[in-house]
Design a protein around this motif. Sequence first.
Motif, PDB file in Angstrom:
ATOM      1  N   VAL A 193       0.723  -1.362  -0.118  1.00 61.61           N
ATOM      2  CA  VAL A 193       0.051   0.002  -0.085  1.00 61.61           C
ATOM      3  C   VAL A 193       1.079   1.324   0.024  1.00 61.61           C
ATOM      4  O   VAL A 193       0.878   2.001  -0.754  1.00 61.61           O
ATOM      5  CB  VAL A 193      -0.955   0.133   1.147  1.00 61.61           C
ATOM      6  CG1 VAL A 193      -1.679   1.327   1.296  1.00 61.61           C
ATOM      7  CG2 VAL A 193      -2.035  -1.024   1.228  1.00 61.61           C
ATOM      8  N   TRP A 212       1.436   3.988  -3.299  1.00 62.86           N
ATOM      9  CA  TRP A 212       1.004   5.105  -2.977  1.00 62.86           C
ATOM     10  C   TRP A 212       0.863   6.082  -4.266  1.00 62.86           C
ATOM     11  O   TRP A 212      -0.116   6.602  -4.739  1.00 62.86           O
ATOM     12  CB  TRP A 212       1.360   5.663  -1.765  1.00 62.86           C
ATOM     13  CG  TRP A 212       0.521   7.078  -1.587  1.00 62.86           C
ATOM     14  CD1 TRP A 212       1.133   8.296  -1.947  1.00 62.86           C
ATOM     15  CD2 TRP A 212      -0.815   7.427  -1.413  1.00 62.86           C
ATOM     16  NE1 TRP A 212       0.061   9.394  -1.712  1.00 62.86           N
ATOM     17  CE2 TRP A 212      -0.975   8.771  -1.495  1.00 62.86           C
ATOM     18  CE3 TRP A 212      -2.184   6.639  -1.470  1.00 62.86           C
ATOM     19  CZ2 TRP A 212      -2.150   9.615  -1.578  1.00 62.86           C
ATOM     20  CZ3 TRP A 212      -3.213   7.360  -1.236  1.00 62.86           C
ATOM     21  CH2 TRP A 212      -3.379   8.533  -1.377  1.00 62.86           C
ATOM     22  N   LEU A 221      -5.163   3.387   6.864  1.00 65.49           N
ATOM     23  CA  LEU A 221      -4.043   4.009   6.101  1.00 65.49           C
ATOM     24  C   LEU A 221      -4.142   5.438   6.538  1.00 65.49           C
ATOM     25  O   LEU A 221      -5.203   6.414   6.655  1.00 65.49           O
ATOM     26  CB  LEU A 221      -4.424   3.857   4.606  1.00 65.49           C
ATOM     27  CG  LEU A 221      -3.505   4.721   3.560  1.00 65.49           C
ATOM     28  CD1 LEU A 221      -2.154   4.086   3.589  1.00 65.49           C
ATOM     29  CD2 LEU A 221      -4.163   4.610   2.145  1.00 65.49           C
ATOM     30  N   ALA A 228      -6.935   2.298  -3.406  1.00 65.40           N
ATOM     31  CA  ALA A 228      -5.955   1.511  -2.701  1.00 65.40           C
ATOM     32  C   ALA A 228      -6.098  -0.181  -2.893  1.00 65.40           C
ATOM     33  O   ALA A 228      -5.091  -0.938  -3.391  1.00 65.40           O
ATOM     34  CB  ALA A 228      -5.883   1.802  -1.103  1.00 65.40           C
ATOM     35  N   ASN A 229      -7.371  -0.584  -2.598  1.00 67.95           N
ATOM     36  CA  ASN A 229      -7.639  -1.959  -2.618  1.00 67.95           C
ATOM     37  C   ASN A 229      -7.487  -2.596  -3.826  1.00 67.95           C
ATOM     38  O   ASN A 229      -7.091  -3.558  -4.197  1.00 67.95           O
ATOM     39  CB  ASN A 229      -8.970  -2.187  -1.799  1.00 67.95           C
ATOM     40  CG  ASN A 229      -8.907  -2.149  -0.515  1.00 67.95           C
ATOM     41  OD1 ASN A 229      -7.921  -2.337   0.329  1.00 67.95           O
ATOM     42  ND2 ASN A 229     -10.051  -1.773   0.327  1.00 67.95           N
ATOM     43  N   VAL A 286      -3.832  -2.713  -4.937  1.00 67.50           N
ATOM     44  CA  VAL A 286      -3.160  -3.917  -4.388  1.00 67.50           C
ATOM     45  C   VAL A 286      -3.587  -5.334  -4.455  1.00 67.50           C
ATOM     46  O   VAL A 286      -2.987  -6.293  -4.145  1.00 67.50           O
ATOM     47  CB  VAL A 286      -2.779  -3.528  -2.799  1.00 67.50           C
ATOM     48  CG1 VAL A 286      -1.892  -2.378  -2.345  1.00 67.50           C
ATOM     49  CG2 VAL A 286      -3.924  -3.445  -1.932  1.00 67.50           C
ATOM     50  N   VAL A 300      -7.026  -2.130   3.132  1.00 68.85           N
ATOM     51  CA  VAL A 300      -7.290  -0.908   3.285  1.00 68.85           C
ATOM     52  C   VAL A 300      -8.930  -0.707   3.706  1.00 68.85           C
ATOM     53  O   VAL A 300      -9.842  -0.827   2.972  1.00 68.85           O
ATOM     54  CB  VAL A 300      -7.013   0.282   2.474  1.00 68.85           C
ATOM     55  CG1 VAL A 300      -7.439   1.788   2.986  1.00 68.85           C
ATOM     56  CG2 VAL A 300      -5.321   0.000   2.322  1.00 68.85           C
TER      57      VAL A 300
END
Length: 128
Positions: free
Chosen positions: A20, A24, A51, A75-76, A79, A84
Motif C-alpha cells: 500500500v 501510493w 491508512l 488502494a484496494n 494492491v 485498506v
Amino acid sequence: MLQSLMADEVGDLPAGGGSVLDQWPGIAAAISPALPEHVQAVAFHAESGLLDLRPDSSAYATQLRPISARIVAAANETVGTAAVRTVRVLVVGATAVNAPDAKQSHDRPGTPWRSQGRSRRGTPPLRR
C-alpha cells in the motif's frame, strides 16, 4: 494438502502495508494526477486496515476527507486485496501516529480526523 493450499494463498497476498505504501503514488494518481505531489501515505496499520495520509496543505486535507471512500477503493483495487478499510487524514506536517484503540474516539480534541467514508445518511461525519 489443505496447508499447502493455504500457504500458496498467503504467499500471493501483498506484504502488510508495504504494498500500500510502496504503491501510493500510483493509487493517488488514479484519483487525481496532482495528488501524489501533495499527499504522502505515511503509515498503514494492517491489523486495523487504517491508512494514514499526510497532506502538504490544509487545502489538500480538506479535499481528502470527502473522497476517503474513493481512496480506500483505489488502494484496494491497486494492491488486489481489501486490506485498506479506512483513511485517516493527519494534520499538515504531522508524523504518523499509532493506530487508535477501538475504545478511542476520533471526536476527541487533538486527535486526527478519521473517516470511514459516508455515514448511513449519506453525509460525511462531522469533526468536532
